[in-house]
Design an enzyme around this catalytic site. Structure first.
Site, PDB file in Angstrom:
ATOM      1  N   LYS A  66       0.814  -1.219   0.000  1.00  0.00           N
ATOM      2  CA  LYS A  66       0.000   0.000   0.000  1.00  0.00           C
ATOM      3  C   LYS A  66       0.846   1.267   0.000  1.00  0.00           C
ATOM      4  CE  LYS A  66      -3.958  -1.169  -0.715  1.00  0.00           C
ATOM      5  NZ  LYS A  66      -4.971  -0.564  -1.571  1.00  0.00           N
TER       6      LYS A  66
HETATM    7  C1  LIG Z   1      -2.676  -7.264   3.035  1.00  0.00           C
HETATM    8  C2  LIG Z   1      -3.349  -6.838   1.772  1.00  0.00           C
HETATM    9  N1  LIG Z   1      -3.557  -7.742   0.823  1.00  0.00           N
HETATM   10  C3  LIG Z   1      -4.159  -7.440  -0.347  1.00  0.00           C
HETATM   11  C4  LIG Z   1      -4.611  -6.158  -0.589  1.00  0.00           C
HETATM   12  C5  LIG Z   1      -5.314  -5.862  -1.880  1.00  0.00           C
HETATM   13  O1  LIG Z   1      -4.637  -4.875  -2.627  1.00  0.00           O
HETATM   14  P1  LIG Z   1      -5.402  -3.880  -3.615  1.00  0.00           P
HETATM   15  O2  LIG Z   1      -6.104  -2.870  -2.771  1.00  0.00           O
HETATM   16  O3  LIG Z   1      -4.310  -3.309  -4.461  1.00  0.00           O
HETATM   17  O4  LIG Z   1      -6.391  -4.683  -4.394  1.00  0.00           O
HETATM   18  C6  LIG Z   1      -4.422  -5.178   0.398  1.00  0.00           C
HETATM   19  C7  LIG Z   1      -4.935  -3.836   0.208  1.00  0.00           C
HETATM   20  O5  LIG Z   1      -5.100  -3.084   1.132  1.00  0.00           O
HETATM   21  C8  LIG Z   1      -3.768  -5.516   1.593  1.00  0.00           C
HETATM   22  O6  LIG Z   1      -3.546  -4.616   2.566  1.00  0.00           O
END
Ligand SMILES: Cc1ncc(COP(=O)(O)O)c(C=O)c1O
Length: 355
Positions: free
Chosen positions: A43
């Protein structure tokens, strides 16, 4: 290497090849460790790009306030950026937010606004968004990045994360990436399909999430999935969808820690489980799984047997060795399928953002 500030250490994350947890010994499965970013997750990339673009076109003025809904990692990233750049940061969180995330954010000076009443479906996400709207009215001039719809979120990955992958690989059969806002799977998918024309993009969602249009049911994994379909999920770049169950992701986390020395967050476990399933179906193709954060975020929660049992997952329902896990990989609880297609193009240049 000397950096002018901690934000400059973002990116260039390492990629590690699995050695033991493989459907066949010759399989090439790689994991990109986004937990090595400065606040511990992928993030940081989206947060910094959204903030810098808002600074560039005047939506965010020096010294003003950033308000965002987050169940975890984006909040850490914004707290870090606020500390370095001098913004007040207010994070709307909920009771599912891991304590380590809350403590990290407040240690860096962010303020928390806790939503404690869930939506009718048992999730807190819509309640958090409503609260952001209320806070924006109370803080004129404040900026909310809106990670679910802001095109700078996927663009961060198209512009910065994808070139790192393109530099590391001459050939790539599949990209396996989890989705919540859709930022990284959309941004990486759009840019890497140009670089590797036969690339298969497999999105990974939590079983129970509504991000791809299924009906919502509560699940345990944090970070992955959503209770609605986000504007940043551009399924035209997604060839298949694997909806991974809690037990599959949590088992993979444990086996990766014990047998590969890789301590990943819950969504990283889901991504690797889906990568193993893809590799079992497609022998010989190099596969890259994106691990969005580090398991250090969950040491006293999903890596703790007592905590897990208290949250409805007794450890004896998990597979604890690569042998057991690999047997299961060949017949996942919810076999991958084509997603329903929706969404616009991801901007792959920095210019023309909101023209
Ligand atoms: C631990 C974790 N995994 C997966 C994601 C998914 O990412 P995206 O928001 O780019 O789809 C996030 C997003 O906040 C996350 O914090």
């Amino acid at each position: 290497m000397i950096y002018e500030n901690v934000l400059e250490t973002l990116g260039d994350t390492p990629v590690v090849r699995l050695r033991n947890l493989l459907p066949r010994p010759q399989d090439r499965i790689y994991v990109k460790l986004e937990g090595t970013n400065p606040s511990g997750s992928i993030k940081d990339r989206a947060a910094l790009h959204m903030v810098e673009e808002a600074e560039r076109d005047g939506r965010l003025a020096p010294g003003s306030t950033i308000i965002e809904s987050t169940s975890g990692n984006l909040g850490k990233s914004l707290a870090l950026i606020g500390a370095v750049k001098g913004y007040r940061v207010i994070l709307v969180v909920d009771p599912k937010t891991p304590q380590s995330v809350l403590s990290y954010a407040t240690s860096l000076g962010a303020e928390l606004d806790m939503v404690d009443r869930p939506d009718a479906d048992g999730s807190y996400q819509a309640a958090r968004i409503r609260r952001v709207g209320e806070l924006l009215l109370r803080h004129p001039g404040a900026y909310s990045p809106d990670q679910y719809n802001n095109p700078d979120n996927p663009q961060a990955h198209a512009l910065r994360t994808a070139p790192e992958v393109a530099k590391d690989f001459d050939d790539l059969g599949a990209l396996v990436a989890t989705a919540s806002t859709g930022g990284h799977v959309s941004g990486l998918g759009s840019a890497l399909k140009e670089r590797f024309p036969s690339l298969h993009v497999r999105a990974v969602d939590a079983y129970g999430s509504a991000a791809f249009g299924h009906s919502f049911a509560p699940y345990k994994m944090r970070g992955i999935g959503l209770s609605w379909q986000p504007g940043n999920l551009h399924t035209r770049y997604v060839d298949s969808l694997h909806r991974v169950a809690d037990t599959e992701a949590l088992s993979t986390c444990r086996v990766l820690a014990r047998e590969e020395g890789l301590l990943l967050g819950e969504s990283g476990g889901a991504a690797v489980f889906a990568a193993l399933t893809y590799a079992a179906e497609h022998p010989g193709r190099p596969v890259l799984a994106i691990a969005p954060d580090t398991g250090a975020n969950y040491l006293y929660e999903s890596y703790d047997d007592m905590w897990l049992a208290g949250h409805g997952v007794p450890v004896d329902v998990l597979w604890s060795t690569s042998r057991d896990l690999l047997r299961h990989v060949r017949s996942p609880l919810h076999p991958p399928a084509e997603p329903a297609h929706a969404g616009a193009d991801v901007r792959t240049t920095a210019e023309g953002a909101r023209a």
